[in-house]
Design a protein around this motif. Structure first.
Motif, PDB file in Angstrom:
ATOM      1  N   VAL A 200       0.735  -1.308  -0.042  1.00  0.00           N
ATOM      2  CA  VAL A 200      -0.190  -0.190   0.513  1.00  0.00           C
ATOM      3  C   VAL A 200       0.569   1.612   0.174  1.00  0.00           C
ATOM      4  N   ASP A 201       1.764   1.480   0.638  1.00  0.00           N
ATOM      5  CA  ASP A 201       3.003   2.162   0.587  1.00  0.00           C
ATOM      6  C   ASP A 201       3.185   2.892  -0.333  1.00  0.00           C
ATOM      7  N   PHE A 202       4.206   1.616  -1.055  1.00  0.00           N
ATOM      8  CA  PHE A 202       4.572   1.497  -2.412  1.00  0.00           C
ATOM      9  C   PHE A 202       3.853   1.887  -3.369  1.00  0.00           C
ATOM     10  N   GLN A 203       2.018   1.155  -3.314  1.00  0.00           N
ATOM     11  CA  GLN A 203       1.187   1.899  -3.988  1.00  0.00           C
ATOM     12  C   GLN A 203       1.601   3.924  -4.381  1.00  0.00           C
ATOM     13  N   LYS A 204       1.425   3.739  -3.340  1.00  0.00           N
ATOM     14  CA  LYS A 204       1.425   5.276  -2.757  1.00  0.00           C
ATOM     15  C   LYS A 204       2.468   6.215  -3.313  1.00  0.00           C
ATOM     16  N   ALA A 205       3.318   5.599  -2.628  1.00  0.00           N
ATOM     17  CA  ALA A 205       4.801   6.070  -2.881  1.00  0.00           C
ATOM     18  C   ALA A 205       4.799   6.632  -5.073  1.00  0.00           C
ATOM     19  N   THR A 206       4.310   5.231  -5.422  1.00  0.00           N
ATOM     20  CA  THR A 206       5.268   5.121  -6.902  1.00  0.00           C
ATOM     21  C   THR A 206       3.797   5.766  -7.898  1.00  0.00           C
ATOM     22  N   GLN A 207       2.286   5.279  -6.922  1.00  0.00           N
ATOM     23  CA  GLN A 207       1.008   5.836  -8.028  1.00  0.00           C
ATOM     24  C   GLN A 207       0.969   4.347  -8.947  1.00  0.00           C
ATOM     25  N   ALA A 208       1.803   3.560  -8.518  1.00  0.00           N
ATOM     26  CA  ALA A 208       1.748   2.105 -10.092  1.00  0.00           C
ATOM     27  C   ALA A 208      -0.073   1.347  -9.553  1.00  0.00           C
ATOM     28  N   PHE A 209      -0.201   1.087 -11.136  1.00  0.00           N
ATOM     29  CA  PHE A 209      -1.383  -0.165 -11.328  1.00  0.00           C
ATOM     30  C   PHE A 209      -0.421  -1.637 -10.428  1.00  0.00           C
ATOM     31  N   ILE A 210      -1.047  -2.331  -9.163  1.00  0.00           N
ATOM     32  CA  ILE A 210      -1.248  -3.088  -8.908  1.00  0.00           C
ATOM     33  C   ILE A 210      -1.708  -4.168  -9.861  1.00  0.00           C
ATOM     34  N   LEU A 211      -0.882  -5.415 -10.313  1.00  0.00           N
ATOM     35  CA  LEU A 211      -1.082  -6.253 -11.279  1.00  0.00           C
ATOM     36  C   LEU A 211      -1.773  -7.369  -9.730  1.00  0.00           C
ATOM     37  N   SER A 308       8.539  -1.461   2.026  1.00  0.00           N
ATOM     38  CA  SER A 308       8.123  -0.393   0.868  1.00  0.00           C
ATOM     39  C   SER A 308       9.146   0.422   0.281  1.00  0.00           C
ATOM     40  N   GLN A 309      10.359   0.852   1.366  1.00  0.00           N
ATOM     41  CA  GLN A 309      11.051   1.686   0.868  1.00  0.00           C
ATOM     42  C   GLN A 309      12.279   1.278   0.351  1.00  0.00           C
ATOM     43  N   THR A 310      12.633  -0.332   0.063  1.00  0.00           N
ATOM     44  CA  THR A 310      13.381  -1.033   0.137  1.00  0.00           C
ATOM     45  C   THR A 310      13.036  -0.993  -1.630  1.00  0.00           C
ATOM     46  N   TRP A 311      11.576  -1.416  -2.248  1.00  0.00           N
ATOM     47  CA  TRP A 311      11.352  -1.915  -3.027  1.00  0.00           C
ATOM     48  C   TRP A 311      11.521  -0.290  -4.129  1.00  0.00           C
ATOM     49  N   LEU A 312      10.961   1.076  -3.388  1.00  0.00           N
ATOM     50  CA  LEU A 312      10.749   2.142  -3.732  1.00  0.00           C
ATOM     51  C   LEU A 312      12.355   2.000  -4.605  1.00  0.00           C
ATOM     52  N   GLU A 313      13.228   2.132  -3.243  1.00  0.00           N
ATOM     53  CA  GLU A 313      15.042   2.286  -4.068  1.00  0.00           C
ATOM     54  C   GLU A 313      15.134   1.498  -5.564  1.00  0.00           C
ATOM     55  N   HIS A 314      14.743   0.294  -5.181  1.00  0.00           N
ATOM     56  CA  HIS A 314      14.999  -0.469  -6.381  1.00  0.00           C
ATOM     57  C   HIS A 314      14.248  -0.668  -7.172  1.00  0.00           C
ATOM     58  N   TYR A 315      13.139   0.506  -7.665  1.00  0.00           N
ATOM     59  CA  TYR A 315      11.580   0.435  -8.569  1.00  0.00           C
ATOM     60  C   TYR A 315      12.316   1.771  -8.813  1.00  0.00           C
ATOM     61  N   THR A 316      13.102   2.539  -8.052  1.00  0.00           N
ATOM     62  CA  THR A 316      13.229   4.260  -8.553  1.00  0.00           C
ATOM     63  C   THR A 316      15.162   3.874  -9.611  1.00  0.00           C
ATOM     64  N   ASN A 317      16.194   2.599  -8.938  1.00  0.00           N
ATOM     65  CA  ASN A 317      17.617   2.735  -8.954  1.00  0.00           C
ATOM     66  C   ASN A 317      17.863   1.650 -10.286  1.00  0.00           C
ATOM     67  N   SER A 318      16.624   0.820  -9.791  1.00  0.00           N
ATOM     68  CA  SER A 318      17.091  -0.891 -10.830  1.00  0.00           C
ATOM     69  C   SER A 318      18.121  -0.967 -11.959  1.00  0.00           C
ATOM     70  N   GLN A 319      18.814  -1.984 -11.765  1.00  0.00           N
ATOM     71  CA  GLN A 319      19.115  -1.629 -14.236  1.00  0.00           C
ATOM     72  C   GLN A 319      18.388  -2.972 -14.297  1.00  0.00           C
ATOM     73  N   ARG A 320      17.464  -2.910 -15.217  1.00  0.00           N
ATOM     74  CA  ARG A 320      17.684  -4.290 -16.120  1.00  0.00           C
ATOM     75  C   ARG A 320      18.393  -5.233 -16.367  1.00  0.00           C
ATOM     76  N   ILE A 321      17.647  -6.205 -16.333  1.00  0.00           N
ATOM     77  CA  ILE A 321      18.351  -6.845 -17.112  1.00  0.00           C
ATOM     78  C   ILE A 321      19.073  -6.484 -19.239  1.00  0.00           C
ATOM     79  N   SER A 322      20.134  -7.199 -19.407  1.00  0.00           N
ATOM     80  CA  SER A 322      20.508  -6.120 -20.671  1.00  0.00           C
ATOM     81  C   SER A 322      19.347  -6.906 -21.817  1.00  0.00           C
TER      82      SER A 322
END
Length: 345
Positions: A200-211, A308-322
């Motif tokens: 819930v916190d992560f969704q509020k921070a990112t405004q992402a739609f959760i599947l 949620s903060q850990t997820w947010l950091e990963h969401y913001t800064n993570s590098q996808r597999i090339s």
């Protein structure tokens, strides 16, 4: 030629259905598949193949007699942690096929854990008697090397499964985050509550739609339904039966939070960044191989805000597999196809 395919098919598990779909995709065209399934009618209709009830002794024996080969069709079939019966079922079938003189293939196996001496002994005999063996992880390869059994190591074949788009996805808001949780003793009510609050916190921070993606309705749907009311209007439960469409959903997803192994493989293969919640050594192996961040459920942090903060950091800064790495893994997974062609030439 006719080949009997044996796996955890027809049980509503998206990962095992993806393995079956990939195996059918990789079989040489001159080989007719005969599938043992927990729901033969559904398997017959979905894949247009001959299918029989996996637990009906007479049809299984008749199918064996009508075939030239038996394929253990991928995944963690030979393990005795979640089921003591499973290794004896698959092992007995393999042993019978070998005594009948069929070609036998252990295909894309993830072996273990094997904690009981009798199942370990039987597994060793089964694998030693196979015409060809391929495995999907280094731990399985190391075990076979210890047993001095020739084998091929290659990425999980689902990396190479052809995906299909889900048209309805275009009507859902973006960005999107997919969540796949399953029932497990380590996913206690307290941990599920903490994950829900974090989501819930992560969704509020990112405004992402959760599947919310149940990979197996019997194990996953209840959890998705428990989470969904806390994310009213910003989430949707998607129950998808076709494994190719299930994989295709991840094309339109920014990040996947997953317990299930094949949810993470599908997501990574479609270029999605991943965060793992591990309940099984096979998930830890994937995390190591792909450097996917995550936690073991047994050591999940107690603080929803920290999660949620850990997820947010990963969401913001993570590098996808090339794309190059993804293609490398897809090409590697096709080694399982090459093995089939070697056997059936």
């Amino acid at each position: 030629m006719r080949s009997l395919l044996s796996g955890y098919y027809g049980k509503g598990n998206g990962g095992d259905e993806a393995l079956l779909a990939t195996l059918l995709q990789m079989l040489p065209s001159h080989v007719t598949p005969v599938v043992l399934s927990g729901n033969p009618e559904e398997t017959r209709d979905r894949y247009n193949v001959e299918a029989h009830d996996r637990m009906a002794i007479v049809p299984v024996l008749q199918a064996l007699r009508s075939c030239d080969a038996l394929i253990w069709g991928g995944g963690s079939l030979i393990q005795d942690v979640t089921s003591t019966i499973s290794p004896f079922y698959y092992g007995g079938l393999m042993g019978l096929a070998q005594k009948m003189g069929l070609k036998t293939i252990a295909w894309a196996q993830g072996i273990g854990p094997l904690v009981r001496p009798q199942t370990r002994w039987m597994a060793r005999q089964n694998f030693a008697g196979c015409t060809k063996v391929s495995v999907r992880d280094r731990a399985s390869a190391a075990l076979l090397s210890d047993w001095q059994i020739p084998h091929i190591l290659a990425p999980d074949p689902v990396w190479a499964l052809a995906s299909k788009p889900l048209p309805e996805l275009e009507n859902l808001p973006t960005p999107r985050v997919a969540v796949t949780l399953r029932q497990h003793p380590q996913l206690t009510p307290t941990r599920l509550t903490n994950l829900t609050r974090a989501l819930v916190d992560f969704q509020k921070a990112t405004q992402a739609f959760i599947l919310l993606l149940p990979f197996q309705k019997s194990e996953d749907l209840g959890i998705a339904q428990a989470i969904q009311p806390h994310l009213a209007d910003v989430s949707q439960i998607l129950c998808l039966e076709d494994p190719q469409i299930l994989k295709g959903v991840f094309r339109g997803v920014e990040m996947a939070i997953g317990m299930r192994l094949h949810s993470l493989i599908m997501a990574a293969a479609e270029g999605c960044c991943c965060f793992a919640l591990s309940y099984d050594p096979k998930v830890n192996r994937l995390m190591e191989d792909l450097t996917i961040p995550g936690w073991d459920l047994a050591t999940l942090p107690d603080d929803p805000h920290f999660i949620s903060q850990t997820w947010l950091e990963h969401y913001t800064n993570s590098q996808r597999i090339s794309p190059e790495k993804i293609q490398f893994l897809i090409d590697g997974a096709l080694t399982h196809r090459d093995l089939l062609h070697q056997v059936f030439t």
